[in-house]
Design an enzyme around this catalytic site. Structure first.
Site, short mmCIF file in Angstrom:
data_model
loop_
_atom_site.label_atom_id
_atom_site.label_comp_id
_atom_site.label_asym_id
_atom_site.label_seq_id
_atom_site.Cartn_x
_atom_site.Cartn_y
_atom_site.Cartn_z
CG ASN A 1 -20.42 12.11 25.15
OD1 ASN A 1 -20.21 11.45 26.26
ND2 ASN A 1 -21.29 13.27 24.88
CG ASP B 1 -22.20 18.04 31.92
OD1 ASP B 1 -21.85 18.47 30.70
OD2 ASP B 1 -23.29 17.31 31.93
#
Ligand code: FPP
Length: 219
Positions: free
Chosen positions: A50, A2
């Site tokens: 995603n 991340d």
């Protein structure tokens, strides 16, 4: 991994630049982990969720993955790295699924660290696909046990993770290795993924080494 987007935003750059830097960080960490003698490293590259990102960003990440896979063959060879895939290849663009399959076959001979690319991966999705595979293979779903279901996961020969690292100050599992992480240790770091160096990995491993693992028992 991340923090790619935030890393780019902080510099007034496009999110895609953050992913480019994220790829460089992934290479650094793969090399550092191999040098440290780590046997298995799973990179959560792209989740089943995603796909909700803009088509530009998804297209950019897919392009990066395709380029990364083939161009790194020499790197895998030098470091004896074997590539594996976790996730549903059926939901990936055909050329990426084919490329990852080829690279897994080409690197199968290497006996060093195994790098598992979690790509179109979701923990719930993996469990559901395992149940379906078990049913298709003729297993009695009603009397399925943990050992049998484990054998239908994406990479049943790979041991459960000892340590799961999350960067950029996020405190969620985000559907990562739900089945396999039952007794994993977690390490959370505020450092954005593109800023990760060997030092961050060492810190994570040192933290792990100071944990006491009891697996629900007592020592
Ligand atoms: C999460 O950061 C990152 C991703 C979803 C993409 C990860 C992809 C790479 C690192 C490049 C490809 C790597 C390999 C090994 C092929 P984010 O975009 O959610 O960042 P943010 O939380 O700051 O917005």
């Amino acid at each position: 991994m991340d923090g790619n987007g935030r890393w780019a935003k902080a510099r007034g750059e496009l999110r895609t630049q953050g992913h480019l830097e994220g790829l460089k960080a992934a290479k650094r960490i793969v090399k550092a982990a191999a040098d440290m003698g780590i046997r298995y490293l799973t990179l959560y590259v792209f989740s089943t969720e995603n796909w909700k990102r803009t088509s530009d960003e998804v297209g950019f990440i897919m392009g990066l993955i395709k380029q990364y896979l083939r161009s790194e063959l020499e790197f895998y060879e030098e470091n004896h790295i074997r590539l594996r895939h976790a996730g549903d290849p059926g939901g990936l663009p055909q050329e990426i699924a084919a490329e990852i399959n080829d690279m897994c076959i080409e690197t199968k001979k290497y006996t060093g660290m195994q790098v598992i690319l979690a790509l179109n991966y979701g923990g719930r999705d993996e469990i559901m696909r395992a149940i379906n595979r078990a049913a298709e293979a003729g297993e009695n779903i009603v009397s399925l046990n943990e050992t049998t279901l484990s054998s239908y996961m994406d990479n049943p020969d790979i041991p459960d993770p000892d340590l799961i690292i999350r960067s950029a100050g996020e405190y969620r599992t985000s559907n990562f290795l739900l089945w396999e992480s039952a007794y994993a240790e977690y390490y959370f770091s505020p450092v954005l993924w593109p800023d990760w160096t060997e030092k961050e990995l060492q810190n994570a491993v040192e933290s792990y080494q100071n944990r006491e693992r009891k697996y629900g028992g007592i020592t």
